[in-house]
Design an enzyme around this catalytic site. Structure first.
Site, PDB file in Angstrom:
ATOM      1  N   TYR A  38       0.833  -1.216   0.000  1.00 19.33           N
ATOM      2  CA  TYR A  38       0.000   0.000   0.000  1.00 19.33           C
ATOM      3  C   TYR A  38       0.862   1.258   0.000  1.00 19.33           C
ATOM      4  CZ  TYR A  38      -4.074   2.871   1.071  1.00 19.33           C
ATOM      5  OH  TYR A  38      -5.092   3.788   1.042  1.00 19.33           O
ATOM      6  N   TYR A  88      -5.230   5.538  -7.504  1.00 20.53           N
ATOM      7  CA  TYR A  88      -5.433   5.435  -6.059  1.00 20.53           C
ATOM      8  C   TYR A  88      -6.904   5.145  -5.800  1.00 20.53           C
ATOM      9  CZ  TYR A  88      -5.368   6.179  -1.069  1.00 20.53           C
ATOM     10  OH  TYR A  88      -5.500   5.996   0.280  1.00 20.53           O
TER      11      TYR A  88
END
Ligand SMILES: [Zn+2]
Lengths: 154, 383
Positions: free
Chosen positions: B288, B338
């Site tokens: 992440y 994103y």
């Protein structure tokens, strides 16, 4: 949701703390110029942020212990826009985390400034340094007093 | 032990929409398109779906989605909190539900219009959350400011530099340059561009921050047994974990004894305990990356290196294809899209199917992680 008057206020002023039940005493003491941290009445351990119950002994009894107001810069950032308008107007400013001298691991977010009522960007960024000694002052903003931090004279 | 999650379920379908700064469709439509694409990829009729999982921050709820896609009776649904920390837990929850017989076909999804939608720090009518009383009045307003604070301390303690953060940004951008679906396809990054870009929250510059993206993704989870009959090669959920460490305080974990050991450490302990292999056996990782400093912190948390060694780990092309640990092979949040980390899940599946645009040869194991710095989650995938 934010009401219209609050929204209008936030457009041209810095955000005010919105205390919850647990945090309210911090801000009440701040209004008197005192930096206090919640402590367990039963085992004496300090805790931050404030909460109803001691994580060490589970007592619900607490008191607010006065701190020396001294600490060291643990870290800092310098936010640049895009930001809320009142903050953008003073950007880039600094936000510091102060580790309290009398309470290791209790760290307060704040701003390093040249005097209590100076703008958030008043301090020369070259003077920001992790480990620098600082002490607390309070500034009136809106209806509340919030802590600011000054460099200790070395 | 009666039941185990280990390889009991598999991801058999993945789907996504286009990624862009602005897409005309609504979040609900994007969600439905991604979910239907994932089901088509699996070869499973939407009427068979009986489980859903997404994020608490997901605006399209399972009632609306189930109705729109024509799902059957639904017997399991869950929402995971804490933003990007929830991504892998959506798969973990569905795997647990399917492995224990509470459902048979699960769909996880995330749909977002962050590219064209509002961002709270640009609005004046901002709501101040209660924990914000300790940070926001002082101008610690955005996730970039909150993580920037940890990044500065990390750099101070371990000698990490902006060059290390650039290594992360560069690896993700290089992979995006190979991925036609990525927002940064054919848009190379140079060290010069990185070092001279504008600051967002010093020490974090523009390229240390993820993209603002419109788009949606979904994946389909069924039992390992059912997976054998699906259209594509099954990718097994080998291990799954969530992580909320003792005395953690969300993104501003500054009141912990050790703010640089975040939820990744907690999730990792459980993840590896349940697995038949360790960090040294991971062929490719999807880590992440809402912000570049999350990569060195996660490399340490998930055990790829020791504490304080995460920045040095990025040196010498370690994160690139052919390196010690290729990461974010679709481009990640920094350079593909994103979408709260869901693209990392689907990219992990593509790697283990052998169809990534930046394929790691013979990859059979993949770590996928959710947002470090907030209550998090992770999964280990194997083919
Ligand atoms: Zn106590």
């Amino acid at each position: 949701m934010t009401t219209a008057p609050e929204a209008a206020a936030s457009a041209d002023a810095l955000l005010l703390p919105v205390p919850d039940d647990d945090g309210a005493p911090f801000w009440e003491y701040a209004a008197r110029g005192e930096l206090r941290v919640q402590a367990c009445t039963a085992c004496g351990r300090l805790r931050f942020p404030p909460r109803p119950c001691c994580p060490h002994c589970r007592s619900f009894d607490s008191e607010w212990r006065r701190m020396s107001g001294r600490g060291r810069i643990w870290s800092y950032v310098r936010p640049h826009p895009p930001l809320l308008p009142a903050y953008a107007a003073q950007a880039p400013y600094n936000v510091i985390l102060v580790e309290l001298a009398d309470a290791p691991h209790i760290r307060l977010a704040g701003n390093l400034v040249t005097s209590a009522d100076a703008p958030l960007d008043s301090m020369d960024p070259a003077r920001l340094r992790i480990g620098a000694r600082v002490h607390v002052v309070f500034t009136e903003t809106g209806s509340m007093a919030v802590p600011r931090w000054l460099l200790e004279k070395s | 032990m009666a039941a185990t999650l280990k390889d009991a379920t598999a991801i058999v379908g993945i789907g996504q929409t286009a990624f862009a700064r602005h897409l005309p469709q609504s979040e609900k439509e994007l969600a439905c398109r991604a979910i239907l694409a994932a089901l088509a990829d699996a070869g499973i009729d939407p009427g068979e779906v009986d489980a859903f999982s997404s994020y608490t921050m997901e605006e399209t709820d399972e009632v609306e989605v189930a109705k729109a896609i024509g799902a059957g009776d639904v017997t399991f649904f869950s929402k995971i909190g804490y933003g990007g920390g929830g991504s892998c837990a959506t798969v973990g929850h569905l795997a647990a539900a399917v492995a224990t017989g509470q459902a048979t076909v699960g769909v996880a999804w995330r749909s977002r219009k962050r590219g064209s939608g509002p961002r709270p720090w640009k609005n004046t009518a901002v709501q101040l959350p209660t924990p914000g009383q300790w940070t926001r009045p002082f101008g610690l307003l955005r996730p970039a400011d909150e993580i920037g604070m940890l990044a500065r301390r990390y750099m101070h303690e371990y000698g990490a530099t902006r060059d290390h953060l650039f290594n992360v940004a560069m690896a993700c951008r290089n992979r995006a340059n190979e991925n036609p679906a990525a927002m940064m396809y054919e848009r190379p990054l140079t060290r010069e561009m990185y070092m001279t870009s504008r600051m967002i929250s010093d020490p974090l510059c523009l390229f240390d921050n993820c993209l603002e993206t419109d788009g949606a993704l979904a994946c389909v989870i069924v039992s390992a047994e059912r997976a054998r009959d699906c259209r594509n090669k099954p990718v097994y959920v080998h291990s799954a974990a969530q992580g909320l460490p003792s005395q953690h305080h969300g993104m501003v974990n500054y009141w912990n004894d050790d703010p640089l050991s975040g939820p990744a450490w907690t999730a990792a302990r459980h993840l590896w305990k349940q697995a038949d292999f360790g960090p040294q056996d991971v062929h490719v990782a999807q880590i992440y990356d809402a912000f570049t400093p999350l990569i060195p912190l996660s490399l340490e948390g998930y055990g790829f290196c020791g504490r304080g060694e995460g920045a040095a780990f990025t040196e010498g092309g370690a994160l690139e294809l052919g390196g010690r640990l290729p990461i974010n092979t679709g481009g990640g949040g920094l350079s593909e899209a994103y979408v709260h980390g869901f693209n990392l899940i689907n990219e992990g599946v593509k790697q283990l199917r052998g169809v990534s645009t930046a394929q790691v040869p013979d990859a059979t194991t993949c770590l996928v992680t959710a947002g470090e710095g907030v209550p998090t989650s992770a999964i280990l995938l194997r083919s």
